[in-house]
Design a protein around this motif. Structure first.
Motif, mmCIF file in Angstrom:
data_model
loop_
_atom_site.group_PDB
_atom_site.id
_atom_site.type_symbol
_atom_site.label_atom_id
_atom_site.label_comp_id
_atom_site.label_asym_id
_atom_site.label_seq_id
_atom_site.Cartn_x
_atom_site.Cartn_y
_atom_site.Cartn_z
ATOM 1 N N ASN A 126 0.819 -1.209 0.000
ATOM 2 C CA ASN A 126 0.000 0.000 0.000
ATOM 3 C C ASN A 126 0.855 1.261 0.000
ATOM 4 O OD1 ASN A 126 -2.561 1.123 -0.114
ATOM 5 N ND2 ASN A 126 -2.715 1.360 2.102
ATOM 6 N N ALA A 127 2.043 1.170 0.581
ATOM 7 C CA ALA A 127 2.945 2.323 0.577
ATOM 8 C C ALA A 127 3.259 2.759 -0.847
ATOM 9 C CB ALA A 127 4.230 1.979 1.323
ATOM 10 N N PHE A 128 3.474 1.795 -1.743
ATOM 11 C CA PHE A 128 3.823 2.117 -3.129
ATOM 12 C C PHE A 128 2.593 2.354 -4.008
ATOM 13 C CE2 PHE A 128 7.703 -0.112 -1.737
ATOM 14 C CZ PHE A 128 8.645 0.839 -2.100
ATOM 15 N N VAL A 129 1.438 1.861 -3.576
ATOM 16 C CA VAL A 129 0.225 2.006 -4.386
ATOM 17 C C VAL A 129 -0.537 3.277 -4.032
ATOM 18 C CG1 VAL A 129 -2.014 0.976 -4.942
ATOM 19 C CG2 VAL A 129 0.004 -0.486 -4.725
ATOM 20 N N SER A 130 -0.793 3.493 -2.740
ATOM 21 C CA SER A 130 -1.642 4.607 -2.317
ATOM 22 C C SER A 130 -0.884 5.756 -1.660
ATOM 23 C CB SER A 130 -2.709 4.091 -1.330
ATOM 24 O OG SER A 130 -3.455 3.045 -1.902
ATOM 25 N N PHE A 131 0.362 5.521 -1.255
ATOM 26 C CA PHE A 131 1.126 6.546 -0.538
ATOM 27 C C PHE A 131 2.471 6.802 -1.226
ATOM 28 C CE2 PHE A 131 -1.785 4.640 2.444
ATOM 29 C CZ PHE A 131 -2.229 5.693 3.239
ATOM 30 N N ASN A 132 2.518 6.613 -2.528
ATOM 31 C CA ASN A 132 3.788 6.665 -3.255
ATOM 32 C C ASN A 132 4.477 8.023 -3.125
ATOM 33 O OD1 ASN A 132 5.685 5.271 -4.853
ATOM 34 N ND2 ASN A 132 4.932 6.255 -6.711
ATOM 35 N N ASP A 133 3.731 9.104 -3.317
ATOM 36 C CA ASP A 133 4.327 10.445 -3.189
ATOM 37 C C ASP A 133 4.796 10.692 -1.756
ATOM 38 O OD1 ASP A 133 3.852 10.986 -5.852
ATOM 39 O OD2 ASP A 133 1.961 12.037 -5.486
ATOM 40 N N VAL A 134 4.018 10.224 -0.795
ATOM 41 C CA VAL A 134 4.339 10.463 0.618
ATOM 42 C C VAL A 134 5.660 9.809 1.001
ATOM 43 C CG1 VAL A 134 3.576 10.065 2.994
ATOM 44 C CG2 VAL A 134 1.912 10.666 1.234
ATOM 45 N N ILE A 135 5.838 8.563 0.592
ATOM 46 C CA ILE A 135 7.065 7.880 1.023
ATOM 47 C C ILE A 135 8.294 8.483 0.352
ATOM 48 C CG2 ILE A 135 5.866 5.734 1.594
ATOM 49 C CD1 ILE A 135 7.031 4.529 -0.987
#
Length: 682
Positions: free
Chosen positions: A552-561
């Motif tokens: 989910n980090a790479f799918v829904s929170f990609n910009d955030v990480i």
């Protein structure tokens, strides 16, 4: 032995299928037993099963006289439900269980057999000879279990309750010459499974010289080693390569690469790849000594097809005190430096360097665990780091009452991830869930520290595992900056200020304790609810929180990480007085570069573009071990795209099913994600 009575024996190593096939390796244990029974006893019909509903269909067409089940932590209750069903259907059916999921203590073994009266006999340890002798005895008594038990038979590895519920157990025994045992592969017993969705699992060595208390191979009885000849192993390899549908090969060995004979096995696998272009992936447990030999075996296999075999060493912990308490011996981090040097040589960019740790071991602490992460990440430079939650396995020393009390191992109970489903028992369907005992704290690891440790591991999986940010991380290492310090900076300073990142982390930490209970009874009541199975099948319950939230980090929170990594890197460089204008420009561009290059579920095959003032092509040629001053140039546009062969590879990996978060998590877990990055050129 001559036998004129035709009988049918079923062998079942069942796997759950509620969310797809859970345990997808070949049923090696029951296969070896079936092959030996076929060799010794004539006029016996043998069938081997992995899928529950296939077993059910066969039982309803032809009821077997004897059924032998493999008992593992991931299929115990499924096995027992089918054993119970078969006994109710025909009480004369002989039910034999075997496998490691059986207590060590004799009193606990008796309690186990009393709890599950559907078990007629249990085979502990090696099963080929013990099971064959038991079947021979049963035939002498015309399959009359009552009459046989009345004799109070004592036989090696045989455990059972007699007619008065007295516990009877034979001596612990091993198969002295495993090379003399027939192979289920060359005997054709696995053909129907090899042609479907099951991964070949082949044995070259049996036993383990180590005594790790968390492992049910750690008992001293397992310390003596047995080895199959290279000739026999190669026959299995050849037979399997010709018909296997899956392009992976697993060895059941517990310490591959530790013995000189393993070099012969490596050469055999290399020959196999040259001849059949198979397998694409080779998996096994690697040795705890002889790192040079492990490197050699890795080199032999990967020189034929790069990336087939990942280099690795499992530590579980690097703390001497923790290792002493779990009776584990490791090579020192310093003595494994040669493995790091080999891994980080110039031509190894896409290789995997694997390690494992276990969280909340006896006498572990947050500080000790963090040091272990530093050792494997900052000193050894591993790029595939798995941290397992400690679970108490039947058959392990750690699961015994004395160990639980000594270290404050008070388990919680939850459904084992992926180990559930609804199955036919005759014409009726019933839900079955496997239960595990997980340790979320101990005497030295309070819950709040446990949560910090799990968050730290999640960040390592996002930012370090499989080198998704190799451009930046190599630069920071060149500046002697700890990647674990960077992860702690993100955990303690960046995430609390980021609403979006905090949401990802809160989802993760809440899932850690969702549907986790203080007792097995509480969990069973919860699972009895009408909608329980539906919610597990839909992944509302029972999701692997690490796999899910990493994906989910790479799918829904990609910009955030990516933005958070930049902010944390700036903070760290400032702290080390390394934040020049050039370095700031490099870390910003390197993070964006990796973002465009990485596999992207939201844009699977599209072309991406970006402008950069550093020569990343030259950097890649040198594994990014160049100072930014050496690759600084005028801004150029880079194009990131897949070739047709790359697209074909990705489609093969993904398959035809929808890419839900569970499947994406499995994708990141099981595949070398460095192999599916976009190519790029200026």
């Amino acid at each position: 032995m001559k036998n004129d009575n035709n009988i049918t024996i079923y062998f079942a190593d069942l796997t759950h299928t509620g969310q797809g096939i859970n345990a997808d390796t070949m049923p090696l244990g029951v296969g070896l037993i079936a092959a030996n029974i076929k060799k010794v006893i004539k006029n016996v019909k043998l069938e081997i099963f992995k899928l529950p509903n296939v077993l059910n269909d066969s039982v309803n067409k032809e009821h077997p006289q004897i059924v032998c089940f493999s008992n593992y932590s991931w299929n115990e209750l499924l096995t027992l439900e089918y054993a119970k069903y078969l006994k109710n259907k025909d009480p004369s059916t002989v039910i034999i269980l075997g496998g490691p999921n059986f207590p060590l203590d004799k009193d606990e073994r008796k309690e186990y057999l009393l709890r599950y009266p559907e078990i007629d006999f249990y085979i502990k340890w090696d099963g080929e000879i013990a099971a064959t002798e038991l079947v021979s005895k049963l035939l002498e008594f015309n399959l009359n279990v009552t009459k046989l038990k009345a004799t109070k038979l004592i036989s090696d590895n045989l455990c059972y309750l007699d007619l008065n519920n007295e516990y009877i157990e034979g001596r612990d025994a091993r198969v002295d010459d495993i090379d003399s045992m027939p192979s289920p592969y060359t005997e054709g017993l696995f053909d129907h499974l090899l042609k479907t969705d099951f991964v070949p699992l082949i044995e070259t060595v049996r036993g383990c010289p180590y005594s790790c208390t968390f492992c049910n191979d750690g008992d001293s009885h397992r310390s003596k080693l047995g080895r199959r000849s290279t000739k026999k192993v190669e026959l299995d390899f050849e037979y399997t390569a010709k018909i296997a549908a899956k392009r992976a090969l697993w060895l059941s060995d517990l310490n591959f690469g530790m013995y000189k004979e393993d070099i012969d096995t490596a050469h055999s696998i290399a020959k196999l790849i040259k001849k059949y272009d198979w397998p694409d992936r080779f998996e096994t447990s690697t040795g705890k000594a002889q790192p040079a030999r492990l490197i050699e075996s890795n080199e032999i296999i990967n020189s034929v097809k790069p990336g087939v075999f990942k280099l690795g060493y499992s530590f579980q912990s690097t703390d001497d005190g923790v290792l002493k308490d779990i009776k584990r011996k490791n090579i020192s981090v310093e003595n494994l430096q040669g493995m790091t040097d080999y891994f980080r040589k110039d031509d190894s960019e896409k290789l995997e360097f694997f390690t494992e740790l276990i969280l909340a071991l006896p006498n572990d602490t947050l500080e000790k665990f963090t040091t272990s992460l530093r050792d494997v990440t900052d000193k050894l430079l591993t790029n595939n780091i798995d941290v397992h939650q400690l679970t108490l396995l039947k058959g392990s020393n750690m699961a015994e009452k004395s160990q639980r009390e000594l270290y404050g191992l008070n388990p919680k109970f939850r459904v084992l991830t992926g180990c559930f489903g609804e199955y036919f028992f005759g014409e009726k369907k019933r839900a079955v869930f496997e239960i595990e005992e997980v340790i979320l704290e101990n005497n030295t690891f309070p819950p709040e520290d446990y949560e910090k440790a799990r968050i730290l591991h999640l960040l390592v999986k996002i930012y370090v595992d499989h080198d998704p940010f190799i451009e930046l991380m190599t630069f920071l290492r060149m500046k002697n900056i700890s990647l674990i310090d960077l992860m702690i900076e993100i955990r303690d300073e960046i995430i609390p200020k980021s609403t979006k990142f905090s949401k990802l982390i809160s989802d993760f930490t809440e899932a850690m304790t969702d549907n986790v209970f203080d007792s097995e009874e509480e969990l069973m009541l919860f699972l009895a609810k009408d909608d329980a199975l539906e919610k597990y099948l839909s992944s509302e319950y029972g999701v692997n929180e690490l796999l899910f939230n990493r994906a989910n980090a790479f799918v829904s929170f990609n910009d955030v990480i990516h933005d958070s990594l930049l902010e944390a890197s700036i903070n760290i460089l400032k702290r080390h007085n390394q934040l020049s204008e050039l370095n700031l420009s490099y870390i910003s561009e390197s993070i964006n570069f990796s973002k465009l290059k990485k596999f992207d579920v939201n844009n699977l095959y599209g072309v991406k573009k970006g402008f950069f003032s550093f020569d990343f092509m030259k950097a890649q040629e040198n594994n990014y071990k160049l100072d930014p001053t050496l690759i600084s140039n005028d801004k150029k546009e880079y194009v990131f795209k897949y070739e047709n062969t790359d697209v074909d590879k990705i489609k093969l990996i993904i398959g035809n099913e929808d890419l839900n978060m569970k499947r994406i998590g499995k994708l990141y877990q099981r595949h070398n994600m460095m192999e599916v990055n976009r190519g790029f050129k200026a």
